[in-house]
Design a protein around this motif. Structure first.
Motif: not given
Length: 268
Positions: A19-20, A37-38, A237-241, A257-263
């Motif tokens: 889903g990324l 992102y789950a 803001r950084p997203g959550t996985a 995951l960082a390139p997809y905005g996940i922090g």
């Protein structure tokens, strides 16, 4: 319905990291949208599960995620889950739900040979929904299908920084080419959100005369349309996985995951 808070996230749901490939184009259109992102690593791979199991598992898990994260909209960024469980999810949850379906319509408009390949999971390619899409949008054309669970594993490995199993990629292309008429394929639908993660490898083995197509850009536009006029934070803001726990499949690193905005990474 009340207007959502600017902080209400968009929830993306998949069995794993596929889903990324939908999240990426969505962030390009909505750069400050809060993201959750789950990934259901405890259930990976979905393509090996029965329709009945997924029809029960996906709505129940999404119900937990919606309760926990209070999203404004949920995206089932998984072709297998969408083709099997989407009606059940929409019946169970009181918020907009965006599904993911194989891009057979644009492929039918693109082909010049009249022969289209559809690469998906075993569960996706056997669905009557794919029959319906083919009948509605590719009448008079040949639609060849192949289910490739090995590509899901190869895509997950790639995002974990491991070598890509080129044998799985070769077998997937051969699974289409070796069917009667397969040598005339000029468009391949990537009917699993994992598969665009292997676009370079698939393209190299399919050859320059074959176009690869997926539905991610169209899904992103649909999300933007459904949230038009809603408020967003002023800055990204950084997203959550969030990953369901699996001893066999640990979450990837933050750097992947960082390139997809996940922090942030959580286990649920």
């Amino acid at each position: 319905m009340h207007a959502p808070s600017p902080d209400a996230p968009i929830l993306f749901f998949d069995s794993g990291l596929g889903g990324l490939t939908v999240l990426g184009p969505t962030r390009a259109l909505l750069p400050t949208a809060p993201i959750v992102y789950a990934a259901d690593y405890a259930g990976l791979p979905y393509g090996k599960k029965s329709d009945e199991e997924l029809a029960a598992r996906v709505p129940a898990l999404l119900g937990r995620l919606v309760e926990r994260y209070q999203p404004r909209l949920a995206v089932i960024a998984c072709n297998t889950a969408s083709t099997i469980a989407l009606p059940h999810v929409r019946a169970a949850l009181d918020l907009p739900i965006v599904g993911t379906v194989p891009a057979i319509k644009p492929a039918a408009e693109m082909t010049t040979s009249g022969v289209i390949g559809v690469l998906g999971t075993e569960a996706t390619v056997r669905q009557p929904y794919v029959d319906d899409l083919s009948a509605r949008f590719a009448a008079g054309k040949t639609v060849l299908r192949h289910g490739s669970p090995g590509l899901v594993t190869a895509a997950e490995a790639k995002l974990h920084g491991l070598p890509v199993d080129l044998g799985a990629v070769r077998d997937a292309i051969a699974g289409l080419r070796d069917q009667p008429g397969g040598d005339a394929i000029d468009v391949i639908v990537l009917a699993c959100t994992h598969f665009p993660l292997l676009r370079d490898e698939l393209q190299a083995l399919a050859g320059p005369g074959v176009a690869l197509i997926d539905g991610a850009a169209g899904i992103a536009r649909r999300i933007a349309s459904l949230t038009q006029g809603q408020r967003w934070p002023a800055e990204a803001r950084p997203g959550t996985a969030a990953f369901t726990h699996s001893n066999a499949s640990p979450p990837p690193s933050r750097s992947a995951l960082a390139p997809y905005g996940i922090g942030h990474i959580e286990t649920i």
